[in-house]
Write an enzyme that holds these catalytic residues in place. Structure first.
Site, short mmCIF file in Angstrom:
data_model
loop_
_atom_site.label_atom_id
_atom_site.label_comp_id
_atom_site.label_asym_id
_atom_site.label_seq_id
_atom_site.Cartn_x
_atom_site.Cartn_y
_atom_site.Cartn_z
CG ASP A 269 -2.18 0.82 1.00
OD1 ASP A 269 -3.21 0.54 1.62
OD2 ASP A 269 -2.11 1.78 0.19
CD GLU A 466 -6.72 5.91 2.35
OE1 GLU A 466 -6.61 6.22 1.15
OE2 GLU A 466 -5.75 5.57 3.05
C1 GLC Z 1 -4.35 4.27 0.03
C2 GLC Z 1 -5.25 3.09 0.34
C3 GLC Z 1 -5.32 2.07 -0.77
C4 GLC Z 1 -5.18 2.76 -2.12
C5 GLC Z 1 -3.77 3.36 -2.18
C6 GLC Z 1 -3.54 4.16 -3.47
O1 GLC Z 1 -3.60 4.61 1.18
O2 GLC Z 1 -5.01 2.39 1.56
O3 GLC Z 1 -6.58 1.39 -0.66
O4 GLC Z 1 -5.33 1.80 -3.15
O5 GLC Z 1 -3.47 4.19 -1.06
O6 GLC Z 1 -4.34 5.32 -3.45
#
Ligand code: GLC
Length: 600
Positions: A269, A466
């Site tokens: 991530d 988030e």
């Molecule tokens: C974010 C998320 C993830 C996402 C990634 C790219 O922090 O946790 O779900 O795909 O970053 O944006």
């Protein structure tokens, strides 16, 4: 792995230098890398973080950007092998970054629809609207099994019921990837593993459960997706019993790759390895040796390349591990046909006129209708007559940004009707069906029983994404969670400190009561990313509808309120009546409405 593809992968791998291999393991953000640098450093992938959009965020701007990156990656010379770049984005409810895209309901509403066929249809349309922008990879679907509404990502979860998530997972992957020809894109199932089970629902927190529960609840939905040939898995920020998933070789290398036989690419991530150790140098070795293949590096891709090169030279990361990572990345690129595709500007779906078309929006409108859950309907007030004198009020009645929620145009979503191009607000939908409907001031001050037979009050949450959607009762929960994690806990400013709607948004109850106290019956529609304790609002309403985050096609709400379609949605999350206990697994947990509830 298909033998033809395996042969191509091995042949290419043999030609690659260490720097070309390490370059392929890097995914970095479009704002920190140019096409020339993609070539010079052999970068494997570029991404857009939420809301990171080229030019004027038009489809053509996206195609042009991808065409430039692709062309650079394919310019072979003595130093550089032609290996096509793959661009990744969070198309999690449609191609939601891009202006004019069809925005589908977020997953929590799709869970209430309980319709796997619909999931595959939504995924297929999403793939086409992603391909229209020259992009080949989405970080979706999320397979979280969310257990605590404090979690700011509850709306990215289809259900608290693992079996429902499992019924959706392979269908959504199939819809996105298709036959991996020109109509498919790479799907990513995420976040591996246990993201929906953290203590206190803290985003990036600690999931403290047995291995049996981790496997039976949180891993289970991944199995159908792996069987369906999903090409990538994203590792989760959360920890499992104190140990960060981003450094967990048992969960990644042993369970996911060896036991479950996943052959695609494991991606980190967003800077996910950074939280496994104090030094970035150490964190890189931890992440690579745990089995992560590609690294989402938001900014520091140069140090990443330098440090990993050093680890490879000194043997703290083996060449066998690097070759495994690159093999999987190449497999993903070959399997999705990337080596056979022309440049983005010349592809069939690029700039396609079907982007955001009415047919796609009609599918989204159907999904909205099926996602609505009727929780209360005293004296069968609903459906309303189309000639009723309807007063519409509430902060979320005429706000497409609010009804779309987070990950829409911007990472944290937007407010108002101007940023999400196309679609209808809930008010605009009502207006199109009910000739005598009038828009009130948001607070309902102008309600008048002499003029209005019934009111529709649209309430609920404003957009978040988030950790900024977390509800935390206080910093003690962070201190406790942080004390149990080996590594660093990255917390974001929370949405609020109470699961009680009237604490979070007192304006909503005030509006309902103001109108009801004038003797006008109230239909309340709640736009939210999760169930909340809403006893006062429910009790003050004659009818109450959970609309979740319906996306751009607010018309779908009016379709059901005025009887063109019946209510069919059923709760995929139980609806709490107290703030504690509030986790489905808590002793003594008694929801106001259980999973599966929904009046018709
Ligand atoms: C974010 C998320 C993830 C996402 C990634 C790219 O922090 O946790 O779900 O795909 O970053 O944006």
């Amino acid at each position: 792995m298909d033998e033809t593809i395996r042969a191509k992968v091995e042949s290419l791998l043999q030609q690659m230098t260490l720097s070309q291999k390490i370059g392929q393991m890097v995914q970095t953000e479009r704002m920190v890398i140019t096409p020339a640098e993609v070539k010079a450093f052999h970068i494997g992938s570029v991404l857009s973080g939420g809301g990171s959009c080229p030019g004027d965020n038009q489809v053509a701007d996206w195609v042009d950007m991808n065409d430039a990156y692709w062309a650079a990656s394919m310019e072979a010379d003595d130093e550089h092998l032609a290996i096509p770049i793959i661009y990744g984005i969070d198309a999690i409810h449609g191609n939601n970054n891009v202006s004019g895209a069809t925005i589908f309901p977020h997953n929590i509403g799709l869970g209430a629809a309980n319709d796997p066929d619909l999931m595959e249809a939504i995924a297929r349309v999403t793939a086409r609207e992603v391909l229209a922008t020259g992009v080949d990879w989405t970080f979706a679907p999320t397979l979280a099994v969310a257990h605590d509404p404090h979690w700011g990502r509850t709306y990215e979860s289809y259900s608290q019921d693992s079996a429902l998530v499992a019924r959706y997972s392979s269908r959504f992957v199939q819809g996105l990837q298709g036959d991996l020809g020109q109509d498919g894109i790479v799907a990513t199932v995420k976040h591996w593993v246990g993201d929906g089970g953290t203590t206190h629902g803290i985003e990036q927190g600690d999931t403290r459960i047995s291995e049996g529960e981790l496997r039976g609840v949180h891993m289970a939905p991944y199995l159908p997706a792996i069987d369906a040939g999903v090409l990538s898995v994203m590792v989760s920020f959360n920890s499992w019993n104190g140990d960060k998933c981003h450094g967990h070789s048992y969960l990644i290398d042993y369970v996911l790759k060896q036991q479950l036989g996943f052959q695609g690419c494991v991606i980190s991530d967003w800077d996910g390895i950074d939280y496994t150790a104090d030094s970035y140098f150490d964190a890189i070795a931890i992440g690579v040796n745990a089995g992560i293949d590609m690294f989402m590096v938001s900014e520091h891709w140069r140090p990443f390349i330098e440090h990993l090169s050093c680890h490879a030279t000194h043997g703290t990361v083996s060449m066998q591990r690097i070759d495994d990572a690159v093999r999987r990345i190449l497999y993903m690129k070959f399997a999705c046909g990337l080596f056979d595709k022309p440049r983005p500007a010349e592809r069939y779906w690029s700039n396609h006129e079907s982007f955001g078309c009415q047919e796609h929006r009609d599918l989204a409108r159907e999904a909205v209708r099926k996602s609505l859950v009727l929780l209360k309907n005293e004296d069968q007030l609903l459906p309303l007559a189309k000639d009723a004198r309807v007063l519409v009020a509430g902060k979320n009645a005429d706000n497409i940004g609010h009804q779309c929620g987070g990950f829409t145009v911007a990472w944290q979503g937007t407010s108002g009707n101007e940023f999400v191009v196309g679609g209808t607000s809930i008010w605009q939908g009502i207006q199109s069906l009910a000739a005598n409907a009038v828009m009130s001031s948001a607070d309902g001050e102008d309600a008048d029983p002499a003029q209005h037979d019934v009111a529709i009050v649209v309430i609920g949450e404003t957009p978040y994404a988030e950790g900024m959607g977390d509800i935390r009762d206080g910093d003690d929960v962070i201190i406790q969670a942080g004390s149990q994690i080996n590594g660093k806990l990255k917390t974001l400013e929370p949405y609020g400190s109470s699961l009680v709607l009237e604490d979070l948004h007192p304006e909503d109850l005030a509006t309902i009561q103001r109108i009801r106290d004038k003797g006008i019956p109230v239909v309340t529609v709640m736009v939210s990313g999760r169930p909340l304790v809403a006893n006062s609002e429910i009790d003050a309403s004659q009818s109450f509808v959970a609309a979740w985050l319906p996306g751009s096609e607010g018309q779908g709400v009016a379709d059901v309120l005025f009887g063109d379609h019946a209510f069919s949605g059923k709760l995929s999350f139980s609806w709490p009546q107290t703030t504690s206990p509030v986790r489905v697994s808590d002793t003594g947990y008694e929801p106001r409405f259980p999973v599966g509830f929904g009046l018709e």
